[in-house]
Motif scaffolding. Structure first.
Motif, PDB file in Angstrom:
ATOM      1  N   ARG A  42       0.831  -1.216   0.000  1.00 17.29           N
ATOM      2  CA  ARG A  42       0.000   0.000   0.000  1.00 17.29           C
ATOM      3  C   ARG A  42       0.855   1.251   0.000  1.00 17.29           C
ATOM      4  O   ARG A  42       0.439   2.316  -0.491  1.00 17.29           O
ATOM      5  N   GLU A  43       2.082   1.154   0.526  1.00 16.56           N
ATOM      6  CA  GLU A  43       2.962   2.318   0.633  1.00 16.56           C
ATOM      7  C   GLU A  43       3.896   2.455  -0.569  1.00 16.56           C
ATOM      8  O   GLU A  43       4.763   3.330  -0.573  1.00 16.56           O
ATOM      9  N   TRP A  44       3.685   1.634  -1.583  1.00 11.02           N
ATOM     10  CA  TRP A  44       4.549   1.688  -2.762  1.00 11.02           C
ATOM     11  C   TRP A  44       3.745   2.066  -3.988  1.00 11.02           C
ATOM     12  O   TRP A  44       2.685   1.504  -4.265  1.00 11.02           O
ATOM     13  N   ASP A  45       4.238   3.062  -4.739  1.00  9.55           N
ATOM     14  CA  ASP A  45       3.614   3.502  -5.980  1.00  9.55           C
ATOM     15  C   ASP A  45       4.465   2.981  -7.135  1.00  9.55           C
ATOM     16  O   ASP A  45       5.512   3.544  -7.460  1.00  9.55           O
ATOM     17  N   GLY A  46       4.013   1.896  -7.743  1.00 14.13           N
ATOM     18  CA  GLY A  46       4.778   1.278  -8.815  1.00 14.13           C
ATOM     19  C   GLY A  46       4.882   2.135 -10.054  1.00 14.13           C
ATOM     20  O   GLY A  46       5.882   2.094 -10.773  1.00 14.13           O
ATOM     21  N   ALA A  47       3.851   2.951 -10.315  1.00 14.59           N
ATOM     22  CA  ALA A  47       3.839   3.769 -11.533  1.00 14.59           C
ATOM     23  C   ALA A  47       4.967   4.802 -11.517  1.00 14.59           C
ATOM     24  O   ALA A  47       5.599   5.074 -12.543  1.00 14.59           O
ATOM     25  N   SER A  48       5.208   5.395 -10.344  1.00 18.78           N
ATOM     26  CA  SER A  48       6.239   6.436 -10.252  1.00 18.78           C
ATOM     27  C   SER A  48       7.514   5.940  -9.572  1.00 18.78           C
ATOM     28  O   SER A  48       8.457   6.711  -9.381  1.00 18.78           O
ATOM     29  N   SER A  49       7.527   4.652  -9.179  1.00 20.28           N
ATOM     30  CA  SER A  49       8.672   4.073  -8.465  1.00 20.28           C
ATOM     31  C   SER A  49       9.046   4.921  -7.252  1.00 20.28           C
ATOM     32  O   SER A  49      10.199   5.330  -7.071  1.00 20.28           O
ATOM     33  N   SER A  50       8.052   5.191  -6.425  1.00 16.51           N
ATOM     34  CA  SER A  50       8.284   6.037  -5.254  1.00 16.51           C
ATOM     35  C   SER A  50       7.443   5.551  -4.082  1.00 16.51           C
ATOM     36  O   SER A  50       6.507   4.765  -4.240  1.00 16.51           O
ATOM     37  N   ILE A  51       7.777   6.047  -2.912  1.00 18.75           N
ATOM     38  CA  ILE A  51       7.069   5.679  -1.689  1.00 18.75           C
ATOM     39  C   ILE A  51       5.843   6.566  -1.519  1.00 18.75           C
ATOM     40  O   ILE A  51       5.923   7.786  -1.678  1.00 18.75           O
ATOM     41  N   ARG A  52       4.715   5.953  -1.200  1.00 25.33           N
ATOM     42  CA  ARG A  52       3.507   6.714  -0.889  1.00 25.33           C
ATOM     43  C   ARG A  52       3.542   7.109   0.589  1.00 25.33           C
ATOM     44  O   ARG A  52       3.832   6.283   1.457  1.00 25.33           O
ATOM     45  N   GLN A  60       3.765   8.290   8.601  1.00 24.85           N
ATOM     46  CA  GLN A  60       4.063   9.227   7.522  1.00 24.85           C
ATOM     47  C   GLN A  60       5.448   9.851   7.705  1.00 24.85           C
ATOM     48  O   GLN A  60       6.199  10.007   6.741  1.00 24.85           O
TER      49      GLN A  60
END
Length: 352
Positions: A42-52, A60
């Motif tokens: 849930r804390e990983w944004d695969g589209a932008s390769s960044s941490i949510r 946070q």
């Protein structure tokens, strides 16, 4: 040219944390570098390769620090790749990984300052260690306890910190002292290769503002000396330490704390200043001896002249600091009793 991308290795079970790693590709050869950083799906944004940045405020804050660390690590690997390209020499993905692993660990700002304070304490520089810890405590309050990577410090952050200090009523010279300390530490981090020098202190005041001398008149000193204070009380002790400092030509409290009985010889007090190491001599007068005699019983069996440091067990610095705090608190009460127009502290004796 080699490519670099942050990747996420999913956990083996739902709800668990996966691992972040860097993928380096050069000439179709793939190498990976584990970061040790763990986040949930849930804390990983695969589209932008960044941490949510999601979850509770505490989570946070942890994720922001992790994201800051990943950016710092990425910049360091990218710098290695750029250097390889500019050199014109042949290299492969393994060369990049090997050089990256030789770099010093990527430190957070709080951890770096804490480490530098610990080093100073280990070498006996307890005053400097305390200055570092005080600056860290202030900056940490400004950040709400949220750490930051050293490489992510910038001029805007320091300008906001200066404004925050001003908003809390911190005097300009005190603010400058915190900022000078942080600047010194930042330069050390630059020298150690932990960050590039981006001139982040260029917009804040790190000088010395002119201040009024904190002196009192001879009549005020006489009024303080004549106050009827309970014999042996904390107020009487604070007043006597203030008067002794006056008699000793404005000797600092720390120098008084470390005075030894053997420092008095042939009618002279000879001592070395803790701050500078300079050796000074003062004629020993009757009024000085009267103060010392008043507390001779409390200093019996101790090599120290005054009952400020009472135990030789490695806590001498803390004993002095605690006593100075108590003396200054009581001196403020004494100043009010004597009708002074400003707070009375041990520092006033130095400007008498």
């Amino acid at each position: 040219m080699a490519s670099l991308r942050l990747r996420f290795s999913p956990p083996s079970a739902e709800g668990m944390e996966g691992t972040l790693y860097f993928q380096i590709i050069h000439r179709r050869v793939v190498r990976t570098v584990c970061t040790g950083c763990r986040v949930t799906a849930r804390e990983w944004d695969g589209a932008s390769s960044s941490i949510r940045i999601v979850g509770s405020p505490a989570r946070q804050a942890s994720l922001r620090l992790a994201a800051s660390r990943m950016r710092s690590e990425a910049r360091r690997i990218a710098a290695i790749i750029s250097e390889k390209e500019l050199s014109g020499m042949e290299y492969d993905a393994e060369d990049i990984v090997a050089e990256y692993r030789r770099l010093p660990p990527c430190a957070t700002w709080f951890a770096f300052i804490g480490g530098m304070a610990a080093r100073k304490a280990q070498t006996g520089r307890h005053g400097t260690a305390k200055t570092y810890r005080d600056a860290l405590a202030s900056f940490a309050r400004f950040r709400g306890g949220e750490d930051i990577m050293t490489e992510d410090l910038d001029a805007e952050t320091m300008s906001r910190y200066e404004a925050w200090l001003k908003g809390r009523g911190v005097k300009r010279n005190s603010s400058s002292c915190y900022l000078r300390t942080l600047r010194t530490l930042y330069r050390k981090a630059v020298d150690m290769g932990l960050t590039a020098d981006r001139g982040i202190f260029r917009h804040v005041f790190t000088g010395f503002a002119k201040t009024a001398k904190r002196a009192v008149t001879i009549d005020s000193i006489r009024a303080i000396r004549r106050l009827a204070l309970g014999e042996g009380s904390p107020l009487a002790f604070a007043r006597d330490m203030f008067m002794l400092s006056v008699y000793l030509q404005g000797m600092s409290f720390i120098d008084m704390a470390y005075l030894k009985k053997t420092d008095i010889r042939n009618g002279l007090l000879q001592y070395s200043r803790k701050k500078t190491g300079q050796t000074l001599a003062v004629r020993w007068e009757g009024a000085m001896q009267d103060v010392v005699d008043s507390y001779a019983g409390l200093a019996a069996g101790s090599p120290y002249l005054l009952p400020i440091i009472t135990r030789q067990d490695g806590t001498e610095r803390r004993q002095y600091e605690r006593m100075e705090h108590n003396v200054n608190r009581n001196l403020k009460k004494i100043g009010e009793m004597a009708g002074l127009h400003m707070p009375l502290t041990t520092y006033v004796a130095r400007h008498k």
